[in-house]
Design a protein around this motif. Structure first.
Motif, PDB file in Angstrom:
ATOM      1  N   GLY A 191       0.784  -1.222   0.000  1.00  0.00           N
ATOM      2  CA  GLY A 191       0.000   0.000   0.000  1.00  0.00           C
ATOM      3  C   GLY A 191       0.818   1.275   0.000  1.00  0.00           C
ATOM      4  O   GLY A 191       0.246   2.370   0.029  1.00  0.00           O
ATOM      5  N   MET A 192       2.142   1.162  -0.023  1.00  0.00           N
ATOM      6  CA  MET A 192       2.982   2.363  -0.025  1.00  0.00           C
ATOM      7  C   MET A 192       2.989   3.013  -1.389  1.00  0.00           C
ATOM      8  O   MET A 192       2.805   2.341  -2.418  1.00  0.00           O
ATOM      9  N   PRO A 193       3.222   4.339  -1.445  1.00  0.00           N
ATOM     10  CA  PRO A 193       3.417   4.989  -2.748  1.00  0.00           C
ATOM     11  C   PRO A 193       4.571   4.347  -3.502  1.00  0.00           C
ATOM     12  O   PRO A 193       5.479   3.760  -2.889  1.00  0.00           O
ATOM     13  N   GLY A 194       4.567   4.465  -4.832  1.00  0.00           N
ATOM     14  CA  GLY A 194       5.539   3.774  -5.660  1.00  0.00           C
ATOM     15  C   GLY A 194       6.979   4.003  -5.261  1.00  0.00           C
ATOM     16  O   GLY A 194       7.758   3.050  -5.092  1.00  0.00           O
ATOM     17  N   TRP A 195       7.374   5.268  -5.059  1.00  0.00           N
ATOM     18  CA  TRP A 195       8.768   5.570  -4.726  1.00  0.00           C
ATOM     19  C   TRP A 195       9.138   5.045  -3.348  1.00  0.00           C
ATOM     20  O   TRP A 195      10.243   4.537  -3.133  1.00  0.00           O
ATOM     21  N   LEU A 196       8.176   5.139  -2.398  1.00  0.00           N
ATOM     22  CA  LEU A 196       8.462   4.664  -1.044  1.00  0.00           C
ATOM     23  C   LEU A 196       8.530   3.144  -1.009  1.00  0.00           C
ATOM     24  O   LEU A 196       9.352   2.567  -0.286  1.00  0.00           O
ATOM     25  N   ARG A 197       7.705   2.494  -1.813  1.00  0.00           N
ATOM     26  CA  ARG A 197       7.754   1.037  -1.886  1.00  0.00           C
ATOM     27  C   ARG A 197       9.106   0.583  -2.437  1.00  0.00           C
ATOM     28  O   ARG A 197       9.681  -0.401  -1.949  1.00  0.00           O
ATOM     29  N   THR A 198       9.628   1.302  -3.424  1.00  0.00           N
ATOM     30  CA  THR A 198      10.936   0.960  -3.981  1.00  0.00           C
ATOM     31  C   THR A 198      12.023   1.075  -2.914  1.00  0.00           C
ATOM     32  O   THR A 198      12.885   0.202  -2.777  1.00  0.00           O
ATOM     33  N   VAL A 199      11.978   2.169  -2.136  1.00  0.00           N
ATOM     34  CA  VAL A 199      12.943   2.349  -1.046  1.00  0.00           C
ATOM     35  C   VAL A 199      12.836   1.202  -0.052  1.00  0.00           C
ATOM     36  O   VAL A 199      13.849   0.635   0.387  1.00  0.00           O
ATOM     37  N   ALA A 200      11.601   0.858   0.318  1.00  0.00           N
ATOM     38  CA  ALA A 200      11.389  -0.196   1.312  1.00  0.00           C
ATOM     39  C   ALA A 200      11.885  -1.550   0.804  1.00  0.00           C
ATOM     40  O   ALA A 200      12.485  -2.327   1.552  1.00  0.00           O
ATOM     41  N   GLU A 201      11.649  -1.842  -0.480  1.00  0.00           N
ATOM     42  CA  GLU A 201      12.037  -3.149  -1.007  1.00  0.00           C
ATOM     43  C   GLU A 201      13.553  -3.281  -1.172  1.00  0.00           C
ATOM     44  O   GLU A 201      14.072  -4.398  -1.153  1.00  0.00           O
ATOM     45  N   TRP A 202      14.245  -2.166  -1.339  1.00  0.00           N
ATOM     46  CA  TRP A 202      15.705  -2.219  -1.420  1.00  0.00           C
ATOM     47  C   TRP A 202      16.366  -2.045  -0.061  1.00  0.00           C
ATOM     48  O   TRP A 202      17.590  -2.050   0.049  1.00  0.00           O
ATOM     49  N   ASN A 203      15.575  -1.884   0.982  1.00  0.00           N
ATOM     50  CA  ASN A 203      16.091  -1.846   2.340  1.00  0.00           C
ATOM     51  C   ASN A 203      16.513  -3.271   2.728  1.00  0.00           C
ATOM     52  O   ASN A 203      15.725  -4.204   2.591  1.00  0.00           O
ATOM     53  N   PRO A 204      17.748  -3.469   3.185  1.00  0.00           N
ATOM     54  CA  PRO A 204      18.163  -4.836   3.558  1.00  0.00           C
ATOM     55  C   PRO A 204      17.240  -5.504   4.557  1.00  0.00           C
ATOM     56  O   PRO A 204      17.084  -6.730   4.547  1.00  0.00           O
ATOM     57  N   ILE A 205      16.621  -4.714   5.428  1.00  0.00           N
ATOM     58  CA  ILE A 205      15.716  -5.288   6.430  1.00  0.00           C
ATOM     59  C   ILE A 205      14.547  -6.003   5.754  1.00  0.00           C
ATOM     60  O   ILE A 205      14.098  -7.063   6.213  1.00  0.00           O
ATOM     61  N   SER A 206      14.046  -5.449   4.643  1.00  0.00           N
ATOM     62  CA  SER A 206      12.933  -6.085   3.933  1.00  0.00           C
ATOM     63  C   SER A 206      13.341  -7.426   3.344  1.00  0.00           C
ATOM     64  O   SER A 206      12.583  -8.401   3.399  1.00  0.00           O
ATOM     65  N   ALA A 207      14.553  -7.484   2.777  1.00  0.00           N
ATOM     66  CA  ALA A 207      15.012  -8.741   2.185  1.00  0.00           C
ATOM     67  C   ALA A 207      15.137  -9.825   3.254  1.00  0.00           C
ATOM     68  O   ALA A 207      14.669 -10.962   3.064  1.00  0.00           O
ATOM     69  N   VAL A 208      15.752  -9.500   4.394  1.00  0.00           N
ATOM     70  CA  VAL A 208      15.953 -10.498   5.443  1.00  0.00           C
ATOM     71  C   VAL A 208      14.611 -10.884   6.065  1.00  0.00           C
ATOM     72  O   VAL A 208      14.369 -12.056   6.364  1.00  0.00           O
TER      73      VAL A 208
END
Length: 257
Positions: A191-208
């Motif tokens: 549900g995040m805006p497109g740019w914020l979702r991109t930031v979140a998905e490239w955050n290492p915390i999201s991957a782990v």
């Protein structure tokens, strides 16, 4: 290598004694994630489009990873304290391996984290979280979690040596609480805006976090996500390798000078 092992063991013992002599900090760091699990799981969980128990199962892996990312804070504060109080300067005058001092701090933090993860897992089980995957996958998830903590601690050690001041290190450490908020640790990023979702998905915390949810069997890997989240185990290993490969040599070099 033998000198590094010997000196590293000595530095590990020093760090463990240091932690033992500061029980208040240990209690705080161990109880904070449990408090957040109970608060987020039963208060914020009512505002998320998931049934309560399903959200708590979603939340537990995220809190485990957010706690592991706290290695940035502990590593930074301890390294800044040692640098500011002249401990690092005293070590530089001694015939010890240059890598042993930061390595001892990182390994000691890893030992404490491994022990401190047990209460959070037990509380997670008590509130409805379950391991749905195999024992091998669960062991892999815990190993990945500890590897991420080790990598995060090296980031903190480097930052602490760069700040060289306890007050500055404390102010910078207080800003790291934003990192889990800009990830999928607490809420889905759909549900995040497109740019914020991109930031979140490239955050290492999201991957782990995604890797742990997948290995524990708590949630499927989201479709159409950025590469680290779409391939969470590989993405997590890549992030950890990059953080350690960059920060560990720089921290050792910083200590040497």
């Amino acid at each position: 290598m033998s000198a590094l092992a010997y000196d590293g063991t000595a530095m590990l013992g020093r760090q463990l004694r240091r932690i033992r002599n500061n029980p208040g900090l240990v209690v705080l760091t161990q109880t904070a994630p449990i408090t957040m699990l109970l608060f987020f799981g039963y208060v914020f969980g009512s505002a998320v489009a998931m049934p309560g128990e399903a959200y708590r199962s979603f939340l537990v892996p995220g809190l485990l990873v957010a706690t592991a990312a706290g290695g940035i804070t502990t590593g930074m504060l301890q390294a800044a304290q040692d640098t500011h109080r002249g401990v690092m300067d005293r070590f530089r005058t001694m015939p010890v391996s240059r890598a042993a001092v930061p390595l001892g701090q990182a390994v000691a933090d890893l030992v404490v984290t491994a022990a401190g993860t047990v209460p959070l897992l037990l509380v997670g089980l008590a509130v409805g979280w379950r391991i749905e995957g195999s024992a091998v996958e669960a062991a892999g998830a815990l190993g990945l979690l500890l590897l991420f903590r080790f990598a995060s601690t090296w980031v903190g050690i480097l930052l602490g040596m760069l700040t060289r001041d306890e007050e500055t290190g404390g102010q910078l450490a207080s800003m790291t609480f934003v990192l889990p908020l800009l990830s999928s640790a607490y809420i889905p990023v759909d549900g995040m805006p497109g740019w914020l979702r991109t930031v979140a998905e490239w955050n290492p915390i999201s991957a782990v976090t995604t890797a742990l949810r997948d290995l524990f069997g708590n949630a499927a890997v989201p479709e159409g996500a950025a590469w680290p989240v779409a391939h969470p185990v590989a993405g997590s290993l890549a992030w950890c390798a990059v953080l350690i490969a960059v920060c560990a040599p720089l921290a050792v070099r910083r200590f040497s000078h």
